[in-house]
Write a protein that holds these residues in place. Structure first.
Motif, PDB file in Angstrom:
ATOM      1  N   SER A 235     -38.565 -22.591 -19.946  1.00 50.37           N
ATOM      2  CA  SER A 235     -40.492 -22.712 -20.498  1.00 50.37           C
ATOM      3  C   SER A 235     -40.831 -23.887 -19.998  1.00 50.37           C
ATOM      4  O   SER A 235     -40.355 -25.215 -20.722  1.00 50.37           O
ATOM      5  N   THR A 236     -42.070 -24.181 -19.686  1.00 43.59           N
ATOM      6  CA  THR A 236     -42.651 -25.343 -19.562  1.00 43.59           C
ATOM      7  C   THR A 236     -43.983 -24.817 -19.896  1.00 43.59           C
ATOM      8  O   THR A 236     -44.629 -24.667 -19.749  1.00 43.59           O
ATOM      9  N   GLY A 238     -46.183 -27.254 -18.378  1.00 46.45           N
ATOM     10  CA  GLY A 238     -47.114 -27.323 -16.935  1.00 46.45           C
ATOM     11  C   GLY A 238     -46.389 -28.061 -16.135  1.00 46.45           C
ATOM     12  O   GLY A 238     -47.497 -29.413 -15.757  1.00 46.45           O
ATOM     13  N   ILE A 243     -42.169 -26.740 -10.689  1.00 45.27           N
ATOM     14  CA  ILE A 243     -41.928 -25.013 -11.422  1.00 45.27           C
ATOM     15  C   ILE A 243     -41.162 -24.449  -9.765  1.00 45.27           C
ATOM     16  O   ILE A 243     -40.421 -23.561  -9.725  1.00 45.27           O
ATOM     17  N   ILE A 256     -44.336 -19.944 -19.138  1.00 50.74           N
ATOM     18  CA  ILE A 256     -45.789 -20.786 -19.022  1.00 50.74           C
ATOM     19  C   ILE A 256     -45.834 -21.592 -20.756  1.00 50.74           C
ATOM     20  O   ILE A 256     -47.041 -20.011 -20.981  1.00 50.74           O
ATOM     21  N   LEU A 258     -49.700 -21.727 -22.001  1.00 51.49           N
ATOM     22  CA  LEU A 258     -51.371 -21.999 -21.760  1.00 51.49           C
ATOM     23  C   LEU A 258     -51.812 -22.334 -22.395  1.00 51.49           C
ATOM     24  O   LEU A 258     -52.179 -23.549 -22.870  1.00 51.49           O
ATOM     25  N   LEU A 281     -51.902 -25.591 -11.998  1.00 54.03           N
ATOM     26  CA  LEU A 281     -50.800 -24.731 -12.637  1.00 54.03           C
ATOM     27  C   LEU A 281     -50.768 -23.682 -12.330  1.00 54.03           C
ATOM     28  O   LEU A 281     -49.085 -22.684 -12.145  1.00 54.03           O
ATOM     29  N   CYS A 285     -47.153 -21.473  -9.336  1.00 51.32           N
ATOM     30  CA  CYS A 285     -47.145 -19.670 -10.469  1.00 51.32           C
ATOM     31  C   CYS A 285     -46.755 -18.687  -9.224  1.00 51.32           C
ATOM     32  O   CYS A 285     -46.457 -17.983  -9.536  1.00 51.32           O
ATOM     33  N   PHE A 299     -46.701 -15.894 -19.690  1.00 52.97           N
ATOM     34  CA  PHE A 299     -47.774 -16.582 -20.394  1.00 52.97           C
ATOM     35  C   PHE A 299     -47.618 -17.170 -21.523  1.00 52.97           C
ATOM     36  O   PHE A 299     -47.908 -15.777 -22.720  1.00 52.97           O
TER      37      PHE A 299
END
Length: 407
Positions: A235-236, A238, A243, A256, A258, A281, A285, A299
């Motif tokens: 999980s990031t 962003g 990525i 993500i 978000l 971002l 993706c 997300f």
């Protein structure tokens, strides 16, 4: 189990530099260890394979148990190395079965008492998920996340990431010939306790790219810990430039964080957005390596009352994600002391989910787990951090008083 202030305030003993542990090392790391003690190069590949099997498949903690390795080499290994895992300094079990461990890492130097991090095991009917940390503290300052209020200390090493899984398997009896603790969740299909890993604990994984990449290599190796990359989710918040490399080099599932559909709001909730806005971002993706209906991006969207939970924002979310194979994970906000946010009402969450679902996206509402032990999303290393801070303050006051008396 909660640490009391009194317990936390006790001065720790001076750390003793110990023999380095082989637990958590990559194959290359094990080969280097063997070279250090004089194992001939032509033997190393075979010996690495033996060590790998014993350490990662069987989870042994004593070199003497490695019966396929000669006694002489076992003695050499025991003289120079250990198989120690991070110390479990506190374990809490939620009413829903979630388990949270506070782990103290081995000291990295004579003045280091060992960094502390937390990881969480979440049992479910069809899986067992381990939430691991990638940093000590966090480099980001997401305003709705309690973890984000704590300063970044450092990145975790590859070994420190891998051994979180090893500690969890050890505590759950999830290695062969180990017994499960009383009250532990037992999979009804006979499978392993931990079937999935999510890098959703403390820290931003893509700001520790090399450590996370190498840890995933160890975790997913089919001759050891053997967790497939499709069962590992990174999980990031962003970090756009990383990525693509994440998908190309690690091949894991992507999530993500978000949480907003407008840059103005996301700048506030996830300040990293000021550097990598929503448009950039989502473009990253769309280009994620291996993206397909079978490998959708998750997300994550935390539901904040009156902030990001309107019908209009649900429809805008659908518009933004058009063309991206995705599912939208709606997360009821997990409150923490001092936060200015509230969780959206359940009816509002259901309405938001309905709009997203009717547009063709899976929109599960994540069941809050471990709230009673501050183990839920965004709550890691919070109460422990405060206790440690109090302990440090009390210790500093004691030292100051002692210095005054001495003079």
């Amino acid at each position: 189990m909660n640490l009391s202030v009194a317990e936390a305030a006790l001065p720790a003993a001076e750390p003793v530099m110990r023999r380095p542990s082989l637990a958590g090392r990559t194959r290359a790391g094990l080969a280097e260890a063997l070279a250090e003690i004089g194992v001939p190069e032509k033997e190393r590949r075979m010996r690495v394979g033996q060590l790998w099997n014993w350490i990662y498949h069987y989870g042994v903690r004593d070199f003497q148990e490695m019966t396929t390795i000669g006694k002489g080499l076992r003695a050499q290994l025991a003289e120079h190395f250990t198989l120690d895992l991070p110390e479990v300094t506190a374990e809490q079990v939620s009413t829903d079965g979630t388990r949270k461990w506070l782990l103290r890492m081995a000291p990295t130097g004579p003045r280091d008492r060992g960094a502390e991090i937390e990881c969480v095991y979440i049992p479910e009917v069809d899986r067992g998920t381990l939430c691991v940390s990638s940093q000590v503290g966090c480099t980001l300052t997401c305003t709705f996340c309690h973890t984000g209020t704590q300063r970044l200390v450092r990145n975790l090493t590859t070994e420190e990431i891998v051994t979180q899984l090893m500690v969890a398997r050890d505590r759950l009896g999830d290695f062969p010939n180990r017994s499960a603790p009383e009250g532990a969740f037992v999979p009804n299909d006979g499978g392993r306790f931990i079937s999935n890993i999510v890098f959703m604990g403390m820290g931003e994984p893509l700001y520790n790219f090399d450590g996370v990449r190498d840890a995933i290599g160890v975790i997913s190796d089919d001759q050891g810990l053997s967790l497939g990359r499709r069962r590992i989710t990174v999980s990031t918040s962003g970090v756009v430039p990383q990525i693509g490399p994440l998908g190309g080099e690690m091949g894991t599932m992507l999530a993500i964080s978000l949480h907003a559909v407008r840059d103005e709001l996301r700048n506030e909730l996830v300040p990293l957005n000021k550097k990598y806005p929503i448009k950039d971002l989502l473009e990253a993706c769309r280009n994620y390596p291996g993206l397909s209906n079978a490998k959708r991006i998750t997300f994550e969207y935390v539901m904040l009352k009156g902030v990001n939970d309107s019908d209009a924002e649900a429809r805008e979310l659908v518009r933004l994600l058009k063309g991206i194979p995705a599912k939208i994970n709606l997360i009821p906000f997990n409150p923490w002391p001092g936060t200015r946010y509230e969780c959206s009402d359940w009816e509002r969450i259901e309405r938001f989910s309905e709009i997203v679902f009717k547009a063709g996206y899976a929109s599960p509402v994540r069941t809050p787990r471990g709230r009673d032990i501050l183990a839920a999303c965004g709550q890691l290393k919070s109460e422990t951090e405060k206790l440690s801070a109090r302990a440090r303050l009390m210790l500093e006051q004691d030292e100051a008083e002692a210095a005054t008396v001495a003079h």
